[in-house]
Design a protein around this motif. Structure first.
Motif, mmCIF file in Angstrom:
data_model
loop_
_atom_site.group_PDB
_atom_site.id
_atom_site.type_symbol
_atom_site.label_atom_id
_atom_site.label_comp_id
_atom_site.label_asym_id
_atom_site.label_seq_id
_atom_site.Cartn_x
_atom_site.Cartn_y
_atom_site.Cartn_z
ATOM 1 N N ILE A 148 45.309 47.724 55.024
ATOM 2 C CA ILE A 148 44.133 48.184 55.459
ATOM 3 C C ILE A 148 43.911 48.810 56.841
ATOM 4 C CG2 ILE A 148 41.370 47.570 55.652
ATOM 5 C CD1 ILE A 148 42.342 48.179 52.764
ATOM 6 N N SER A 149 44.286 48.043 57.716
ATOM 7 C CA SER A 149 44.407 48.268 59.258
ATOM 8 C C SER A 149 45.044 49.660 59.701
ATOM 9 C CB SER A 149 45.155 46.955 60.078
ATOM 10 O OG SER A 149 44.612 45.801 59.614
ATOM 11 N N ARG A 150 46.165 49.870 58.826
ATOM 12 C CA ARG A 150 46.960 50.896 59.040
ATOM 13 C C ARG A 150 46.501 52.160 58.114
ATOM 14 N NH1 ARG A 150 52.715 50.410 57.419
ATOM 15 N NH2 ARG A 150 53.052 52.293 58.884
ATOM 16 N N ALA A 151 45.399 52.187 57.373
ATOM 17 C CA ALA A 151 45.010 53.116 56.322
ATOM 18 C C ALA A 151 44.539 54.618 57.061
ATOM 19 C CB ALA A 151 43.798 52.626 55.320
ATOM 20 N N ARG A 152 44.738 55.658 56.654
ATOM 21 C CA ARG A 152 44.198 56.860 57.181
ATOM 22 C C ARG A 152 43.894 57.688 55.994
ATOM 23 N NH1 ARG A 152 45.876 59.804 61.835
ATOM 24 N NH2 ARG A 152 45.885 62.125 61.346
ATOM 25 N N PHE A 153 42.615 58.237 56.067
ATOM 26 C CA PHE A 153 42.040 58.897 55.138
ATOM 27 C C PHE A 153 41.292 60.295 55.518
ATOM 28 C CE2 PHE A 153 39.827 55.185 56.429
ATOM 29 C CZ PHE A 153 38.617 55.372 56.478
ATOM 30 N N PRO A 154 41.096 61.064 54.454
ATOM 31 C CA PRO A 154 40.456 62.256 54.910
ATOM 32 C C PRO A 154 38.961 61.932 54.867
ATOM 33 C CG PRO A 154 41.147 62.366 52.596
ATOM 34 C CD PRO A 154 41.698 61.086 52.933
ATOM 35 N N TYR A 155 38.219 62.845 55.677
ATOM 36 C CA TYR A 155 36.596 62.807 55.815
ATOM 37 C C TYR A 155 36.240 64.110 55.414
ATOM 38 C CZ TYR A 155 32.220 63.420 57.957
ATOM 39 O OH TYR A 155 30.858 63.659 58.261
ATOM 40 N N PHE A 156 35.318 64.046 54.481
ATOM 41 C CA PHE A 156 34.469 65.264 53.860
ATOM 42 C C PHE A 156 33.151 65.003 54.184
ATOM 43 C CE2 PHE A 156 37.982 63.607 51.019
ATOM 44 C CZ PHE A 156 38.738 64.874 51.002
ATOM 45 N N LYS A 157 32.500 66.017 54.457
ATOM 46 C CA LYS A 157 30.848 66.298 54.903
ATOM 47 C C LYS A 157 30.226 65.847 53.911
ATOM 48 C CE LYS A 157 31.500 69.616 58.842
ATOM 49 N NZ LYS A 157 31.167 70.883 59.199
ATOM 50 N N GLU A 176 32.306 56.280 57.208
ATOM 51 C CA GLU A 176 31.869 57.078 58.141
ATOM 52 C C GLU A 176 32.251 56.669 59.609
ATOM 53 O OE1 GLU A 176 28.321 59.460 57.894
ATOM 54 O OE2 GLU A 176 27.707 58.715 56.130
ATOM 55 N N VAL A 177 32.394 57.694 60.720
ATOM 56 C CA VAL A 177 32.491 57.027 62.044
ATOM 57 C C VAL A 177 31.498 55.834 62.454
ATOM 58 C CG1 VAL A 177 32.852 57.785 64.491
ATOM 59 C CG2 VAL A 177 34.237 59.145 62.502
ATOM 60 N N GLY A 178 32.009 54.866 63.173
ATOM 61 C CA GLY A 178 30.990 53.863 63.552
ATOM 62 C C GLY A 178 30.756 52.607 62.660
ATOM 63 N N MET A 179 31.036 52.748 61.404
ATOM 64 C CA MET A 179 30.852 51.822 60.409
ATOM 65 C C MET A 179 31.747 50.631 60.839
ATOM 66 S SD MET A 179 30.341 53.672 56.852
ATOM 67 C CE MET A 179 28.850 54.502 56.380
ATOM 68 N N VAL A 212 36.555 49.090 62.808
ATOM 69 C CA VAL A 212 35.561 50.028 63.056
ATOM 70 C C VAL A 212 36.166 51.619 62.494
ATOM 71 C CG1 VAL A 212 35.893 50.170 65.435
ATOM 72 C CG2 VAL A 212 33.785 50.958 64.461
ATOM 73 N N VAL A 213 35.433 52.030 61.553
ATOM 74 C CA VAL A 213 35.857 53.521 61.375
ATOM 75 C C VAL A 213 35.879 54.353 62.662
ATOM 76 C CG1 VAL A 213 35.793 55.316 59.889
ATOM 77 C CG2 VAL A 213 34.879 53.038 59.110
ATOM 78 N N THR A 214 37.061 55.311 62.963
ATOM 79 C CA THR A 214 37.175 56.075 64.056
ATOM 80 C C THR A 214 37.674 57.395 63.461
ATOM 81 O OG1 THR A 214 39.287 55.222 64.414
ATOM 82 C CG2 THR A 214 37.667 54.362 65.550
ATOM 83 N N ALA A 215 37.544 58.245 64.159
ATOM 84 C CA ALA A 215 38.185 59.765 64.014
ATOM 85 C C ALA A 215 39.567 59.649 64.345
ATOM 86 C CB ALA A 215 37.616 60.752 64.851
ATOM 87 N N ALA A 216 40.468 59.957 63.370
ATOM 88 C CA ALA A 216 42.052 59.885 63.559
ATOM 89 C C ALA A 216 42.473 60.851 64.165
ATOM 90 C CB ALA A 216 42.602 59.532 62.287
ATOM 91 N N ASN A 217 43.437 60.529 65.090
ATOM 92 C CA ASN A 217 44.115 61.642 66.047
ATOM 93 C C ASN A 217 45.116 62.468 65.031
ATOM 94 O OD1 ASN A 217 43.177 60.552 68.215
ATOM 95 N ND2 ASN A 217 44.865 59.088 68.467
ATOM 96 N N ALA A 218 44.938 63.756 65.405
ATOM 97 C CA ALA A 218 45.861 64.721 64.572
ATOM 98 C C ALA A 218 47.301 64.295 64.716
ATOM 99 C CB ALA A 218 45.526 66.086 65.124
ATOM 100 N N ILE A 219 48.091 64.787 63.546
ATOM 101 C CA ILE A 219 49.432 64.506 63.405
ATOM 102 C C ILE A 219 50.049 65.844 63.224
ATOM 103 C CG2 ILE A 219 51.247 63.665 61.975
ATOM 104 C CD1 ILE A 219 49.492 61.475 60.994
ATOM 105 N N ASP A 279 40.649 56.568 60.619
ATOM 106 C CA ASP A 279 41.240 55.507 60.414
ATOM 107 C C ASP A 279 40.483 54.497 60.887
ATOM 108 O OD1 ASP A 279 41.335 56.022 62.997
ATOM 109 O OD2 ASP A 279 43.590 56.590 63.166
ATOM 110 N N PHE A 280 41.333 53.424 61.273
ATOM 111 C CA PHE A 280 40.441 51.836 61.667
ATOM 112 C C PHE A 280 40.803 51.782 63.065
ATOM 113 C CE2 PHE A 280 40.244 51.321 56.952
ATOM 114 C CZ PHE A 280 38.842 51.488 56.745
ATOM 115 N N GLU A 281 39.982 51.122 63.898
ATOM 116 C CA GLU A 281 40.238 50.487 64.858
ATOM 117 C C GLU A 281 40.058 49.026 64.865
ATOM 118 O OE1 GLU A 281 38.242 49.735 69.413
ATOM 119 O OE2 GLU A 281 37.930 51.788 68.535
ATOM 120 N N THR A 282 41.173 48.135 65.221
ATOM 121 C CA THR A 282 40.862 46.744 65.093
ATOM 122 C C THR A 282 40.050 46.475 66.262
ATOM 123 O OG1 THR A 282 43.019 46.551 63.973
ATOM 124 C CG2 THR A 282 42.023 44.594 65.103
ATOM 125 N N LEU A 283 38.981 45.302 65.916
ATOM 126 C CA LEU A 283 38.020 45.115 67.089
ATOM 127 C C LEU A 283 38.591 43.360 67.328
ATOM 128 C CD1 LEU A 283 34.796 45.845 65.653
ATOM 129 C CD2 LEU A 283 35.869 46.603 67.662
#
Length: 598
Positions: free
Chosen positions: A435-444, A498-501, A524-531, A541-545
């Protein structure tokens, strides 16, 4: 000091109280009565005066309900409480596995039921509608009435009336006036005159206030009517709001005038069917109700940059307290003599030493050995167990700070344990890492929900034929409820992330009568850096708090992939960098050793 906030109840009192309730049912000429674990605010935690399910049955879990009939009384509990319920309720109550068994289906198997009564303030619109549909064609009528438990509860505690307090706009990241104006515009655009807000954490978020009516949750016992012209009626007692600095467009209205105020409001009112009491639906004309989500829910879940900064700061402070605690535990537990209550008391003391703790965020779960297999176990004087060598200790705890709410679980080995425990721990850890490493697409529109990610945490356990009977994660508030929706990580969590959750990440494994394992960080959900080389699409993706060492002694490195091993080493390196400057002496020495590379 170790404290409990349970009402006075035990298996011995159950039969007498059940007999009294059935006698009242005879007087009212009804065949059954529903007793939910809920108050009119539909929060997870209730004040002692509203803890009717615990008072009647002895069951103290945070979810469930009882259905009392003339010859059977079912206590409906989910997978978290199936071990716990047997030790808490008398034989006159029959545990029912829920939601696998729905109430309507259970009632169909009973006989002689024509009238099933319920308190309309303690059930949501959606709950009653679902039950009505389930009972269609059975001849069973649902009858709203006054609460019969209150009639027989002679020493029922008085309702809380604590003063509310202002919450800093700087910490909230947005003024109350801005929130009200923004949401009122949404109501106007939707052609709605008002929205009735029944959840205390939504009221707290909207008005930038907090309260102390519920232990461990800084929420006010209040409801509110948000109007499309940006006026707000705050329903509570005048004394509770006396110290607040409210906007001039916010009016305090006595709670007793709430229904009359709603009835007198011109135009359609939005009611959240999952939160609004059925009593409100009864009071309003059908054409005056518009069904829709509480307008505060999603904005509250999307934390502001100020709230996320506060969460980071709170977790570093809390992480240092946890490190001091774990260093103490590693030194004291092997000597013998510690009990679960000793551990709970010590941990709260380390948090209070920060001089920033407002309260713990929930009753600490501290399960030694087989008690760890009780998912939401709460120790008391009767169950208090020694912390023994050769066993696991599960500690799930958190703190309420003005700048954030924390929730962390660590499973610790006391001495050495066997390969089974280590293998299970490692598989749980692998799920947490996934879960910590998960990366997933964002759709409006739409998007990836927690239900799409939940299996990532379970897959390492599934490979070994193992699983756990709770969600992988829940939403967390900003100095609000430690359990917050609608975001989550579970099969039932359908809200797009969504970002910020902020969410918890807490897979586990429980072997009844032996041990329990859970590992929990907040993320916390964050906007992932481009690869480089990836598609040009938005990703999250997720930032660990949470930064507190994992128990390296329980990790079976032979089960880990190279990526998982690298994640653990990087996490421990980050933990040492972030928490090291906040501790010293024996705690720092312990932290350095605990964060050594695998």
């Amino acid at each position: 000091m170790f404290q409990t906030f349970e009402v006075t109840s035990s298996p011995e009192t159950g039969p007498t109280r059940l007999t009294a309730l059935r006698a009242e049912m005879l007087v009212r000429k009804i065949d059954g009565f529903l007793v939910p674990r809920a108050d009119r605010f539909q929060g997870e935690y209730v004040a002692p005066c509203d803890d009717r399910l615990a008072w009647l049955t002895g069951f103290t879990g945070s979810a469930g309900f009882a259905c009392v009939l003339a010859d059977v009384a079912g206590v409906f509990i989910d997978g978290r409480y199936r071990v716990q319920v047997h030790s808490q309720v008398a034989d006159v109550f029959a545990p029912v596995h829920w939601p696998e068994t729905q109430l309507a289906d259970w009632l169909k198997d009973q006989s002689g039921i024509s009238k099933l009564a319920f308190d309309p303030w303690l059930h949501t619109m959606a709950q009653i509608e679902a039950l009505q549909i389930g009972l269609s064609g059975t001849g069973i009528a649902l009858v709203p009435m006054d609460n019969l438990v209150d009639v027989i509860w002679s020493d029922r505690p008085t309702p809380p009336l604590a003063p509310f307090i202002d919450y800093s706009d700087d910490m909230a990241g947005e003024t109350s006036r801005s929130k009200i104006t923004r949401l009122a515009a949404e109501l106007r655009d939707a052609g709605q005159a008002a929205a009735f807000i029944t959840s205390p954490d939504s009221v707290a978020w909207l008005l930038n206030i907090r309260g102390t009516d519920i232990a461990r949750n800084p929420v006010p016992h209040a409801m509110a009517l948000l109007k499309s012209d940006a006026d707000v009626a705050l329903f509570c007692e005048q004394s509770q709001a006396a110290d607040l600095t409210l906007n001039e467009n916010v009016t305090v209205v006595a709670a007793g005038q709430m229904v009359a105020t709603l009835v007198a409001t011109t135009g359609p009112i939005r009611l959240d069917p999952d939160r609004a009491p059925f009593a409100i639906q009864e009071a309003l004309a059908h054409d005056k109700i518009i069904v829709g989500q509480d307008p505060c829910v999603l904005p509250k879940a999307r934390k502001t940059s100020a709230e996320i900064k506060g969460a980071r700061d709170a977790h570093l402070r809390d992480g240092a307290a946890m490190v001091r605690f774990l260093a103490w535990l590693d030194g004291e537990a092997p000597k013998g003599g510690l009990t679960e209550i000793d551990v709970v008391t010590a941990l709260e003391g380390f948090r209070r030493d920060t001089n920033a703790l407002r309260d713990i965020s929930f009753e600490t779960i501290c399960g030694a050995g087989p008690n760890g297999a009780i998912v939401h176990y709460r120790v008391n004087e009767d169950t208090n167990r020694s912390v023994n060598l050769g066993e696991l200790l599960l500690v799930d705890s958190g703190g309420q700070y003005l700048d954030g709410t924390t929730d962390i679980t660590r499973t610790i080995t006391i001495g050495d344990v066997g390969p089974t425990e280590k293998a299970c721990y490692t598989r749980v850890l692998q799920g947490m890492i996934a879960i910590s490493r998960a990366r997933f697409p964002y759709f409006k529109s739409g998007g990836v929900a927690g239900s799409d990610l939940d299996a990532l945490a379970r897959y390492p356990l599934w490979l070994a034929g193992l699983d756990y009977d709770h969600g992988t994660g829940h939403g967390v508030g900003a100095y609000l409820s430690v359990h917050e929706g609608p975001q989550g990580l579970s099969r039932r969590a359908k809200t797009a992330l969504e970002v910020g959750m902020i969410l918890s990440n807490e897979p586990g494994y429980y072997r009844e009568g032996a041990f329990g394992i859970r590992i929990e960080n907040l993320i916390v959900v964050t906007a992932a850096n481009a690869i480089t080389g990836g598609d040009a699409r938005d990703m999250l993706d997720f930032e660990t708090l949470t930064f507190v060492p994992l128990d390296r002694r329980l990790i079976d490195v032979t089960l880990l992939s190279s990526d998982e091993r690298a994640w653990i080493d990087r996490y421990h390196s980050d933990t040492l960098k972030k928490i090291g400057p906040r501790v010293d002496g024996a705690a720092l020495d312990w932290l350095i050793a605990a964060c050594a590379p695998l």
